[in-house]
Design an enzyme around this catalytic site. Structure first.
Site, mmCIF file in Angstrom:
data_model
loop_
_atom_site.group_PDB
_atom_site.id
_atom_site.type_symbol
_atom_site.label_atom_id
_atom_site.label_comp_id
_atom_site.label_asym_id
_atom_site.label_seq_id
_atom_site.Cartn_x
_atom_site.Cartn_y
_atom_site.Cartn_z
ATOM 1 N N PRO A 235 43.918 43.396 39.548
ATOM 2 C CA PRO A 235 44.386 44.445 40.459
ATOM 3 C C PRO A 235 43.504 45.693 40.392
ATOM 4 C CG PRO A 235 45.995 44.010 38.707
ATOM 5 C CD PRO A 235 44.889 43.059 38.521
ATOM 6 N N GLU A 458 72.080 52.996 42.122
ATOM 7 C CA GLU A 458 71.234 52.694 40.963
ATOM 8 C C GLU A 458 72.062 52.136 39.821
ATOM 9 O OE1 GLU A 458 68.090 52.654 41.106
ATOM 10 O OE2 GLU A 458 67.927 53.622 43.048
HETATM 11 P P1 ADP Z 1 38.580 48.777 39.324
HETATM 12 O O1 ADP Z 1 37.121 48.609 39.525
HETATM 13 O O2 ADP Z 1 39.213 47.641 38.593
HETATM 14 O O3 ADP Z 1 39.349 49.142 40.549
HETATM 15 P P2 ADP Z 1 37.708 50.998 37.794
HETATM 16 O O4 ADP Z 1 36.816 50.321 36.839
HETATM 17 O O5 ADP Z 1 37.069 51.700 38.940
HETATM 18 O O6 ADP Z 1 38.799 50.002 38.339
HETATM 19 O O7 ADP Z 1 38.609 51.981 36.972
HETATM 20 C C1 ADP Z 1 38.836 53.294 37.404
HETATM 21 C C2 ADP Z 1 38.971 54.223 36.223
HETATM 22 O O8 ADP Z 1 40.123 53.919 35.473
HETATM 23 C C3 ADP Z 1 37.836 54.117 35.259
HETATM 24 O O9 ADP Z 1 36.774 54.947 35.643
HETATM 25 C C4 ADP Z 1 38.470 54.569 33.959
HETATM 26 O O10 ADP Z 1 38.462 55.984 33.871
HETATM 27 C C5 ADP Z 1 39.894 54.105 34.096
HETATM 28 N N1 ADP Z 1 40.108 52.841 33.406
HETATM 29 C C6 ADP Z 1 40.509 51.689 33.972
HETATM 30 N N2 ADP Z 1 40.640 50.712 33.070
HETATM 31 C C7 ADP Z 1 40.285 51.251 31.889
HETATM 32 C C8 ADP Z 1 40.208 50.745 30.557
HETATM 33 N N3 ADP Z 1 40.510 49.489 30.262
HETATM 34 N N4 ADP Z 1 39.810 51.591 29.591
HETATM 35 C C9 ADP Z 1 39.510 52.864 29.863
HETATM 36 N N5 ADP Z 1 39.560 53.402 31.094
HETATM 37 C C10 ADP Z 1 39.952 52.610 32.102
HETATM 38 ZN ZN ZN Z 2 68.306 49.498 45.268
#
Ligand code: ADP
Ligand code: ZN
Length: 651
Positions: A235, A458
């Site tokens: 996701p 709820e």
């Molecule tokens: P995707 O490409 O899966 O949509 P991204 O790699 O662009 O997600 O993630 C967006 C941001 O969320 C990253 O730049 C980071 O700051 C944070 N993030 C997401 N997953 C992690 C993780 N496992 N560890 C640390 N930061 C994360």
């Molecule tokens: Zn409901």
């Protein structure tokens, strides 16, 4: 959301001011030319005259010289007599140095008229033809339209490329160039595995790729083939981009990043040529990594697309991608990582051996993962002593890594707004609330009677789910309106890979518990259950049509895993079956609703207590339910949380 957090993104923004400057120079040049032309044409003391007047001057003998400039303009010089007559105030020195009159006239007419006027005179004035170049005007007549064209052209190309190509000016030439962003490990900040929290399995798998890139010889020596493509499935916001970037960082190789949608442009053939260009660039920089985000934009299954008659441009882009991937040798050192959140809709050809034959799943983080992500993102923050990562991880069920990064940032902003020296626990909690449902609507107009309805609704969910063995027990319920949601309940699902019929039924009962509670307490139902009903209907349909969990329909599944059915007009079943399905679906839903009513009638007292507590405190936790109903006789393993928002519309 995910993109904004990208620390590299400001790279492209840095280019902008430079481009602007180049643009303004054109204005400066234009103005300079206009001013210049004014100066060149500047002999403004020359008066305009008419043919009749000129004839009169000639007859009177006032003229000393007539010049015909470029066969278009006659310039008339007066003699002393004429000067005294027409310019009595002029000093005698200036006589004859510059023309006194000017007349726009055709060559033929001038000659005839001059001859006519001087007929029979002793010393007739002759017309002297002269060629004269007004360089200023001439250049301008060339350059101005050209400049205008260039300006227009730049404007158009900027528009077309959205100004975000990050490739400097002259972008009309770059339309077929890939828009990939290049991160060089030497120049840009390095992302490494340290920046990626959790995702242990995924990291382990990509570790191998890092090793490949670092010393390919070790593998090719034995005849092994280095993978060309790896698909990251998960996701949004779970760190796929981050993972790909960290692979490049660990291996210390350049990293090309591009989104699948960047290939697709309004012009035919552009996508394919961009793919070609991308791979050409990558091969020059090899070893390196190409990261294609949202590959589904081009990689969606090709097929009998009846509705649109097939998207040729997308298909040719995809074909080009496949060709490129087949074309480069396994030892070329270019590895393509692609991200998608739906591997099932991708064209099967993409997954064939030698292409994206490896898939790595990047899932939403569990409790542990969330704690680690909090750790990573709290590194740069000034925290107060009461901040407990474990607790925060528990409060953020269903959050992605990007959501958590956002929470940390938001908490820092909230603390700053409150002029604190360090970020406290409460700031994090407020940040979480804000992320959960958009901005908190402190002054939203909810009447006390509406609040009562929401509370009972709820409480109905909470009670039914508490009383059913297979429903997810609840961890938190709120009736604080946030964003569009009027109330929300968090549940604690156990992780199960297959769901039994009974489990599905219990879930449906719990989902209908909200509406059932309204029915029992107020004797009427509201529109507030739209989400619940949608969920229940989908679930019932899935039971009957996909999972074969209904006796009447039997062990039939109308699920289409190829994803091509959505384009076809025809249902895969007869009208008669359709009627039967409808009947079965409503039967299941009705049965679930009756069950919800039964449970709530039985526990009406507890339901009322719970609702009153909700009205009073607005937030209740599982402890409150234990206090009212006692412990649940069934135990569920605490492994993961999921978040369920609901009541998105109450009219
Ligand atoms: P995707 O490409 O899966 O949509 P991204 O790699 O662009 O997600 O993630 C967006 C941001 O969320 C990253 O730049 C980071 O700051 C944070 N993030 C997401 N997953 C992690 C993780 N496992 N560890 C640390 N930061 C994360
Ligand atoms: Zn409901």
């Amino acid at each position: 959301m995910a993109e904004n957090q990208n620390p590299f993104n400001n790279q492209s923004q840095n280019n902008k001011p430079k481009k602007k400057l180049g643009f303004y120079w054109i204005y400066v040049i234009l103005i300079a030319f206009f001013v210049g032309s004014m100066v060149f044409n500047g002999s403004s003391s020359i008066k305009e005259t008419t043919m009749t007047e000129l004839s009169k001057m000639l007859r009177d003998g006032d003229v000393s010289k007539i010049e015909l400039v470029n066969g278009r303009t006659a310039e008339i010089y007066l003699n002393d007599q004429g000067m005294r007559k027409y310019f009595p105030n002029e000093k005698p020195q200036t006589f004859g140095t510059s023309p006194n009159y000017r007349l726009n006239v055709s060559e033929d007419r001038l000659y005839t008229k001059v001859d006519e006027a001087q007929q029979g005179m002793a010393n007739p004035v002759e017309v002297i033809p002269v060629e004269r170049h007004n360089w200023g005007a001439e250049v301008i007549s060339w350059v101005v339209p050209l400049l205008l064209l260039v300006v227009f052209w730049i404007f158009i190309t900027r528009r077309m490329s959205g100004g975000a190509g990050g490739m400097g000016g002259g972008q009309i030439f770059n339309i077929g160039k890939s828009k990939a962003q290049l991160y060089d490990q030497e120049k840009d900040t390095k992302t490494t595995f340290k920046d990626v929290a959790g995702l242990e399995e995924a990291k382990e798998e990509v570790m191998e790729i890092v090793d490949f890139l670092k010393n390919p010889k070790k593998y090719t020596r034995l005849g092994g083939k280095i993978p060309k493509g790896v698909l990251l499935v998960g996701p949004p916001g779970t760190g796929k981009t981050l993972l790909a970037k960290s692979v490049a960082g660990e291996a210390n190789v350049p990293f090309f990043s591009i989104s699948g949608s960047d290939f697709v442009e309004m012009f035919v053939g552009v996508g394919a040529s961009r793919v070609r260009d991308l791979f050409k660039q990558a091969k020059e920089k090899s070893p390196c990594i190409i990261f294609i985000d949202e590959i589904d934009a081009i990689g969606r299954a090709r097929g009998k697309n009846i509705m649109s008659g097939g998207n040729d441009e997308r298909e040719s882009t995809l074909n080009q991608l496949l060709t490129e991937m087949d074309g480069f040798g396994t030892n070329s050192g270019v590895i393509v990582l692609a991200a998608t959140n739906r591997a099932d809709i991708l064209d099967k050809a993409l997954m064939r051996a030698g292409r994206f034959d490896r898939q790595i799943y990047v899932e939403l983080p569990d409790l542990n993962g969330r704690r680690e992500i909090f750790e990573v993102h709290m590194r740069g923050l000034k925290l107060a002593g009461d901040v407990d990562k474990e607790f925060l991880a528990k409060q953020t069920p269903g959050f992605s890594g990007a959501d958590i990064a956002n929470v940390c940032n938001e908490a820092a902003l909230i603390a700053a707004r409150r002029s604190k020296d360090a970020i406290e626990k409460q700031d994090f909690l407020d940040a979480i609330d804000r992320i959960v449902g958009g901005l908190e609507k402190k002054n939203s107009v909810i009447t006390p009677s509406e609040k009562k309805v929401i509370a009972f609704h709820e409480a109905g969910h909470a009670t039914t789910s508490w009383m059913l063995e297979h429903a997810h027990p609840l961890v938190k319920v709120t009736i604080v309106p946030r964003g569009k949601a009027l109330g929300a309940a968090w549940y604690l699902p156990d992780e199960r890979q297959i769901t039994t019929k009974e489990q599905m039924f219990h879930e449906m009962v719990a989902t209908l518990g909200g509406r059932a509670a309204e029915q029992i307490i107020f004797g009427q139902i509201s529109t507030g259950a739209l989400n619940d009903l949608e969920k229940v209907s989908k679930q019932a349909h899935a039971m009957v049509m996909y999972y074969g969990l209904d006796e009447t329909i039997g062990n039939v599944s109308y699920y289409d895993s190829t994803g091509q059915q959505e384009y076809s007009f025809q249902k895969p079943f007869s009208e008669k079956t359709a009627e039967k399905i409808d009947a079965e679906v409503s039967k299941i839903i009705e049965k679930a609703y009756q069950e919800a009513l039964r449970i709530l009638n039985e526990h009406k007292e507890g339901l009322t207590q719970l609702a009153e507590k909700l009205i009073d405190k607005e937030v209740i936790f599982s402890d409150d339910l234990v206090a009212i109903f006692g412990e649940r006789p069934w135990k569920t393993e605490e492994r993961n949380f999921s978040r369920k928002d609901e009541n998105t519309s109450i009219a």
